[in-house]
Scaffold this motif. Structure first.
Motif, short mmCIF file in Angstrom:
data_model
loop_
_atom_site.label_atom_id
_atom_site.label_comp_id
_atom_site.label_asym_id
_atom_site.label_seq_id
_atom_site.Cartn_x
_atom_site.Cartn_y
_atom_site.Cartn_z
N THR A 1 0.93 -1.27 -0.08
CA THR A 1 -0.09 0.06 -0.01
C THR A 1 1.02 1.27 -0.09
N VAL A 2 0.49 2.39 -0.45
CA VAL A 2 0.87 3.51 -0.44
C VAL A 2 -0.06 4.47 0.08
N SER A 3 0.06 5.52 1.02
CA SER A 3 -0.67 6.42 1.61
C SER A 3 -0.61 7.76 0.62
N ALA A 4 -1.58 8.26 0.76
CA ALA A 4 -1.86 9.57 -0.06
C ALA A 4 -0.60 10.53 -0.08
N GLU A 5 -0.14 10.71 1.33
CA GLU A 5 0.73 11.50 1.56
C GLU A 5 2.27 11.06 0.65
N GLU A 6 2.48 9.74 0.99
CA GLU A 6 3.52 9.07 0.23
C GLU A 6 3.60 9.29 -1.28
N PHE A 7 2.22 9.17 -1.77
CA PHE A 7 2.21 9.17 -3.35
C PHE A 7 2.57 10.63 -3.62
N GLN A 8 1.73 11.71 -2.82
CA GLN A 8 1.94 13.02 -3.08
C GLN A 8 3.52 13.36 -2.83
N MET A 9 4.35 12.78 -2.12
CA MET A 9 5.79 13.01 -2.05
C MET A 9 6.30 12.65 -3.30
N MET A 10 6.16 11.51 -3.96
CA MET A 10 6.46 10.86 -5.08
C MET A 10 6.19 11.61 -6.21
N LEU A 11 4.88 12.42 -6.23
CA LEU A 11 4.73 13.22 -7.19
C LEU A 11 5.72 14.48 -7.58
#
Length: 124
Positions: free
Chosen positions: A83-93
């Motif tokens: 899983t990837v949290s919304a915060e982790e995904f935003q950091m990736m972006l």
């Protein structure tokens, strides 16, 4: 979108397809007027649907291709931790400098030459 809600400038704001409501009773539609559309307008609808689908495909492929590094990293992280949290995904972006495209109306061309297949499959 085009047949049920008339979401096309070329076709106009008319509903060409009645929503199917009710149960399986055969007599439900007996008293209702049946609308039959001409082959010209139905051909135009088919063209509009093809244009929208083709251009959506081309746009989606462009977005995915341009952001390939992000997708590869996302796949790796998902394999490792599921899983990837919304915060982790935003950091990736932010980390991968995600490139976005402007949201707008699709072009007027059908963009067939940009598709991986050049002819429509034959219906058997």
């Amino acid at each position: 979108m085009v047949k049920q809600w008339g979401m096309s400038d070329k076709i106009g704001p008319i509903a060409l397809d009645r929503p199917e409501s009710g149960g399986p009773f055969m007599g439900r539609a007996m008293g209702q007027r049946q609308t039959h559309w001409g082959s010209k307008i139905l051909s135009d609808v088919d063209g509009e649907v093809e244009r929208m689908v083709n251009n959506a495909y081309v746009l989606a492929k462009e977005v995915l291709t341009v952001n390939r590094a992000l997708l590869d990293n996302l796949a790796k992280v998902l394999i490792e931790q599921e899983t990837v949290s919304a915060e982790e995904f935003q950091m990736m972006l932010v980390e991968y400098g995600t490139k976005t495209v402007d949201f707008g109306v699709f072009g007027q061309e059908r963009s067939r030459e940009k598709l991986p297949f050049q002819t429509m499959p034959l219906v058997v």
